[in-house]
Structures are given as C-alpha cells and as structure tokens.
Design a protein around this motif. Structure first.
Motif, PDB file in Angstrom:
ATOM      1  N   UNK A   1       0.863  -1.181   0.000  1.00 14.56           N
ATOM      2  CA  UNK A   1       0.000   0.000   0.000  1.00 14.56           C
ATOM      3  C   UNK A   1       0.896   1.227   0.000  1.00 14.56           C
ATOM      4  N   UNK A   2       0.273   2.391  -0.141  1.00 17.36           N
ATOM      5  CA  UNK A   2       1.041   3.620  -0.249  1.00 17.36           C
ATOM      6  C   UNK A   2       1.343   4.197   1.136  1.00 17.36           C
TER       7      UNK A   2
ATOM      8  N   UNK B   1       0.852  -7.276  -4.205  1.00 18.15           N
ATOM      9  CA  UNK B   1       0.478  -5.954  -4.726  1.00 18.15           C
ATOM     10  C   UNK B   1      -0.987  -5.652  -4.424  1.00 18.15           C
ATOM     11  N   UNK B   2      -1.470  -4.571  -5.062  1.00 15.96           N
ATOM     12  CA  UNK B   2      -2.891  -4.236  -5.028  1.00 15.96           C
ATOM     13  C   UNK B   2      -3.330  -3.945  -6.450  1.00 15.96           C
TER      14      UNK B   2
ATOM     15  N   UNK C   1       2.636   4.114  -7.217  1.00 13.60           N
ATOM     16  CA  UNK C   1       1.673   4.342  -6.139  1.00 13.60           C
ATOM     17  C   UNK C   1       1.699   3.183  -5.137  1.00 13.60           C
ATOM     18  N   UNK C   2       0.532   2.597  -4.859  1.00 13.70           N
ATOM     19  CA  UNK C   2       0.468   1.605  -3.790  1.00 13.70           C
ATOM     20  C   UNK C   2       1.126   0.279  -4.154  1.00 13.70           C
ATOM     21  N   UNK C   3       1.511   0.088  -5.407  1.00 16.73           N
ATOM     22  CA  UNK C   3       2.216  -1.140  -5.774  1.00 16.73           C
ATOM     23  C   UNK C   3       3.739  -1.030  -5.600  1.00 16.73           C
ATOM     24  N   UNK C   4       4.207   0.203  -5.417  1.00 15.09           N
ATOM     25  CA  UNK C   4       5.649   0.459  -5.480  1.00 15.09           C
ATOM     26  C   UNK C   4       6.437  -0.348  -4.440  1.00 15.09           C
ATOM     27  N   UNK C   5       5.895  -0.450  -3.223  1.00 18.32           N
ATOM     28  CA  UNK C   5       6.606  -1.196  -2.177  1.00 18.32           C
ATOM     29  C   UNK C   5       6.707  -2.682  -2.505  1.00 18.32           C
ATOM     30  N   UNK C   6       5.654  -3.228  -3.072  1.00 18.10           N
ATOM     31  CA  UNK C   6       5.697  -4.631  -3.479  1.00 18.10           C
ATOM     32  C   UNK C   6       6.728  -4.857  -4.577  1.00 18.10           C
TER      33      UNK C   6
END
Ligand SMILES: [Fe+2]
Length: 251
Positions: A25-26, A53-54, A64-69
């Motif tokens: 998540x972001x 991911x999301x 965005x919220x996928x970046x960490x994954x």
C-alpha cells in the motif's frame, strides 16, 4: 515480521522462503526488514504466492500503492530465484505488469508451471481475476494445467494463494508441496487456532503451518503484514515462512 522455520519431509534438501500477503500500500512498508530477514535465511528459492500488490490487473506495478511490493520483488530477486503467482488482490495480471515483474528476473506463474532442475514449480492463480464486486459468489480457479503439472517428473511445488483451494483442487494429485497465504493466520489466534479467514469463514481449517500427511503437504503462511491495519492481530505475528526440506525432516 518474523522468520518462522518449519521442517518439511521431502526427497531433496532445499530451503524455501514463502513470502505471502505483503499487501503493498502507499504507506511505509517493511521492505528493508523483509529483505534483511530473507538475506539472513539464505534460501534456495523464494516463493510469492499472491497478494504482494494491489490491483495490478489495472494499475502499474511500479507506481503508487504497488511500489513497495515491486521494491520487495526487486530486492528478493538479487538473493535467490523468485517465483510469483497472483492472489485475489492482484485480480489477474496485465501483460505490461507481467513484463515488468519478469524484467526483475522473477518467474510469473499464472496457471502454468516451469521445470527447474529436480523441481517442477507451478502457480494456481486466484479465481478473482476481476475485483470481488464483480462476483456474486467466490469464483473457482482454473486448475486445468494441474494434470500436466503433476505428470511432469520431479518434485512438485505449487504456489496457490488460497489455502481453501487445496482440498478441492490440489490434494491427491501427487503435488508434494503447496505454498499458500490469504488466511492471515485467522487474524486472531485463540488456543492455537485462527478465528476468521477470507474464503473459509469462522474457525477456518487452514491458517498457519503445515497440513496433510504422506506425499501431499500444504504450507500456509500467516502473511507478511496486517492487511487490515485497523483490526489488530492477536497472538498472530506477521511472518516469512522458511521451509527446510530434507529426507530427515518430519512435519
Ligand atoms: Fe488474499
């Protein structure tokens, strides 16, 4: 997040890390912590059986919220061969996102399998190839490839996000080891048992550790992060599973 080691009886000696339910998540995510745990474990393989991911069916896997994954997969790919199979939060995987993940050196297994030495490694994707709101009842997966997978000689390892698929679609085919997540350990654990899991409901059967006897085993991770931060976990630490396969092990 902790590293949890589990022995798995198998005809080969391997250390396999299972990273499930990172739920990128972001917000600040424990990417560095996860990578340092993986580095300390020195696994031979790293499995990502879904919900890293999301919504990568629609959104770019690098943003965005996928970046960490994406950072997690990128770092892990520098440590050991990595394999990824889509979970329900990924709602299928677009060709562009598949290419981006593969460019990291991660093998994507979307209802398919590959041979790697003495191992055959497959991925049974979530049946949720669209957001949950598109379905009146839980959709079934597409297990058609499992017959060819099981018939291919070697030690079979299956990534399968949903542990509830295992008794219906996987067990009994001679697929020696299945790695799953999704159950989040049952969110609260009382007397060693989970209370609720998506897809299994109240007092779910498959939430944490090794299930099965003899040839077909299921390993269920409690997940790497708390997917619903406003509902705390009780007696249910987040984890990376480290499966130690060997002929001497007993589950
Ligand atoms: Fe899930």
């Amino acid at each position: 997040m902790k590293l949890r080691s589990l022995p798995v009886p198998a005809p080969l000696k391997k250390k396999i890390a299972v990273c499930a339910d990172f739920h990128s998540v972001n917000r600040k995510m424990p990417v560095d912590k996860a990578l340092s745990l993986l580095a300390s474990a020195s696994p031979d393989l790293i499995l990502f059986p879904g919900d890293i991911f999301s919504l990568i069916g629609k959104k770019d896997v690098r943003e965005c919220f996928n970046e960490n994954g994406f950072s997690l997969l990128k770092g892990a790919a520098g440590l050991a061969p990595c394999f990824f199979s889509p979970g329900n939060h990924e709602c299928g995987i677009s060709p562009e996102n598949r290419s981006a993940i593969e460019a990291l050196g991660v093998t994507v297994l979307d209802n398919e399998f590959v041979k790697r030495g003495e191992m055959v490694i497959g991925g049974l994707s979530s049946g949720y190839r669209l957001p949950k709101s598109a379905f009146d009842s839980p959709p079934d997966p597409e297990p058609g490839f499992l017959e060819r997978f099981a018939e291919t000689p070697g030690y079979h390892i299956l990534l399968c996000h949903h542990p509830e698929y295992w008794p219906r679609f996987v067990c009994g085919r001679g697929i020696e080891l299945t790695a799953a997540g999704h159950a989040h350990g049952g969110q609260w654990r009382i007397f060693g048992r989970g209370v609720f899991a998506p897809g299994q409901g109240l007092f779910p059967r498959y939430t944490s550790g090794i299930y099965g006897q003899g040839e077909d085993l299921l390993a269920v991770s409690r997940g790497m992060t708390n997917s619903v931060p406003w509902i705390p976990r009780f007696f249910n630490p987040c984890e990376i599973l480290l499966l130690s396969l060997s002929p001497e092990a007993s589950s």
